[in-house]
Design an enzyme around this catalytic site. Structure first.
Site, short mmCIF file in Angstrom:
data_model
loop_
_atom_site.label_atom_id
_atom_site.label_comp_id
_atom_site.label_asym_id
_atom_site.label_seq_id
_atom_site.Cartn_x
_atom_site.Cartn_y
_atom_site.Cartn_z
N ARG A 109 -15.07 -2.15 5.61
CA ARG A 109 -13.88 -2.80 4.78
C ARG A 109 -12.86 -2.42 5.34
O ARG A 109 -12.33 -1.43 5.97
CB ARG A 109 -13.84 -2.04 3.37
CG ARG A 109 -14.60 -2.50 2.35
CD ARG A 109 -14.79 -1.64 1.36
NE ARG A 109 -13.63 -1.08 0.64
CZ ARG A 109 -13.73 -0.58 -0.50
NH1 ARG A 109 -14.71 -0.20 -1.14
NH2 ARG A 109 -12.32 -0.31 -1.04
N ARG A 156 -17.89 4.89 5.95
CA ARG A 156 -18.38 3.60 5.28
C ARG A 156 -18.66 2.53 5.72
O ARG A 156 -17.95 1.81 6.56
CB ARG A 156 -17.71 3.78 3.92
CG ARG A 156 -18.71 2.92 2.79
CD ARG A 156 -17.85 3.42 1.59
NE ARG A 156 -16.59 2.81 1.25
CZ ARG A 156 -15.80 3.20 0.05
NH1 ARG A 156 -16.44 3.54 -1.03
NH2 ARG A 156 -14.77 2.47 -0.14
N LYS A 182 -17.84 7.34 -6.82
CA LYS A 182 -17.73 6.86 -8.21
C LYS A 182 -18.66 5.52 -8.34
O LYS A 182 -19.30 5.53 -9.28
CB LYS A 182 -16.34 6.17 -8.53
CG LYS A 182 -15.01 7.26 -8.55
CD LYS A 182 -13.78 6.45 -9.06
CE LYS A 182 -13.42 5.71 -8.44
NZ LYS A 182 -12.80 5.98 -7.02
N ARG A 229 -6.47 2.54 -13.15
CA ARG A 229 -5.83 3.26 -12.02
C ARG A 229 -4.09 3.48 -12.31
O ARG A 229 -3.64 4.02 -11.58
CB ARG A 229 -6.03 2.25 -11.02
CG ARG A 229 -7.23 2.75 -9.91
CD ARG A 229 -7.16 1.84 -8.80
NE ARG A 229 -7.82 2.08 -7.65
CZ ARG A 229 -8.88 1.56 -7.15
NH1 ARG A 229 -10.07 1.05 -7.90
NH2 ARG A 229 -9.32 2.03 -5.89
N ARG A 285 -4.18 4.57 0.68
CA ARG A 285 -5.02 4.82 -0.66
C ARG A 285 -4.88 6.12 -1.53
O ARG A 285 -4.79 6.20 -2.38
CB ARG A 285 -6.49 4.25 -0.38
CG ARG A 285 -6.35 2.82 -0.06
CD ARG A 285 -7.72 2.38 0.68
NE ARG A 285 -8.79 2.59 -0.33
CZ ARG A 285 -10.05 2.59 -0.13
NH1 ARG A 285 -10.19 2.81 1.24
NH2 ARG A 285 -11.04 2.60 -0.85
P1 AMP Z 1 -12.08 0.24 -4.51
O1 AMP Z 1 -13.20 -0.60 -4.03
O2 AMP Z 1 -12.32 0.64 -6.19
O3 AMP Z 1 -11.47 1.20 -3.79
O4 AMP Z 1 -10.85 -1.13 -4.74
C1 AMP Z 1 -10.41 -1.73 -3.68
C2 AMP Z 1 -9.23 -2.25 -3.84
O5 AMP Z 1 -9.20 -3.21 -4.83
C3 AMP Z 1 -7.95 -1.29 -4.10
O6 AMP Z 1 -7.48 -0.52 -3.05
C4 AMP Z 1 -6.96 -2.23 -4.79
O7 AMP Z 1 -6.05 -2.83 -3.97
C5 AMP Z 1 -7.83 -3.02 -5.71
N1 AMP Z 1 -8.22 -2.76 -6.94
C6 AMP Z 1 -9.38 -2.12 -7.50
N2 AMP Z 1 -9.36 -1.63 -8.70
C7 AMP Z 1 -7.94 -1.72 -9.05
C8 AMP Z 1 -7.07 -1.54 -10.23
N3 AMP Z 1 -7.82 -0.94 -11.32
N4 AMP Z 1 -5.75 -1.60 -10.18
C9 AMP Z 1 -5.16 -2.17 -9.04
N5 AMP Z 1 -5.74 -2.53 -7.81
C10 AMP Z 1 -7.45 -2.14 -7.96
#
Ligand code: AMP
Length: 220
Positions: free
Chosen positions: A162, A130, A15, A90, A173
């Site tokens: 990460r 990654r 994404k 989400r 996740r």
């Molecule tokens: P990502 O980089 O999009 O995988 O996001 C990393 C982490 O940030 C996720 O696993 C959540 O803990 C938090 N996070 C990101 N976007 C959201 C969202 N829309 N709602 C809740 N938590 C989020």
């Protein structure tokens, strides 16, 4: 005409990469809630401290915190011509809140939702290989390796994995995605703005598919 786009898809489908490319093409901002949270974490803001526990555990940050953060970002003047959301919404509550925000701020609705799909095995492979630098540049040990081991090609900083890309957290996740985010597919499908995109193709081919779907969905 302003264009608001939401990227859907499990963690690791690409994404971020695709949202960035589309943002460049359409000249509108790319808003990644994961990046916003990581930025806050790096700067040890109150928001970052609140989010850290959930992020490290592979869980979602609570809706009220996340919605507030997006609301203040989307109401900034650079979003008046549109924006690309990556990693938000989400949950159903976030999707409803986002509709409300767009209505109040810009009297409009979500225009296009590319939903990128990739097999579970490939996802795990992508996430576990990654690596990132502190400035957010992303590499992959096999598919997009840095020229020098553990060093960012772009800014020379040391790469790291990460916390939530470690094997134990990846499973969590993916489970959270299935339970809380996948139902949004239905939410946007009902409005005829969603298109499925095969994320297993190479990066350029995926971008082309997304652009073609975008033109199709937004043609009058
Ligand atoms: P990502 O980089 O999009 O995988 O996001 C990393 C982490 O940030 C996720 O696993 C959540 O803990 C938090 N996070 C990101 N976007 C959201 C969202 N829309 N709602 C809740 N938590 C989020």
């Amino acid at each position: 005409m302003a264009t608001y786009i939401v990227f859907l898809g499990a963690p690791g489908v690409g994404k971020g990469t695709q949202a960035e490319r589309l943002a460049e093409e359409l000249k509108i901002p790319h808003i990644s809630t994961g990046d916003l949270f990581r930025e806050n974490l790096k700067n040890q803001t109150e928001l970052g401290k609140k989010a850290q526990y959930y992020m490290d555990a592979g869980q979602l940050v609570p809706d009220d915190v996340t919605i507030e953060m997006v609301k203040s970002r989307i109401s900034r003047p650079d979003c008046v011509n549109g924006a690309i959301l990556d990693g938000f919404p989400r949950t159903s509550a976030q999707a409803e809140a986002f509709d409300q925000m767009l209505k109040e701020a810009y009297q409009t609705e979500v225009d296009f939702v590319p939903c990128i799909q990739v097999d579970r095995e490939l996802l795990i492979d992508r996430l576990s290989g990654r690596r990132m630098c502190p400035n957010g540049h992303v590499f992959h040990m096999v598919y997009h390796p840095p020229k020098e081991d553990d060093i960012c090609d772009i800014c020379g900083q040391k790469l790291y994995q990460r916390e939530d890309d470690k094997a134990e957290t990846i499973e969590k996740r993916l489970e959270v995605y299935e339970n809380q985010t996948a139902p949004l597919i239905d939410y946007y499908q009902k409005r005829n703005v969603l298109r499925f995109i095969d994320g297993a193709k190479d990066i350029d081919a995926v971008t082309m598919d997304i652009l073609a779907a975008f033109k199709d969905v937004t043609k009058k």
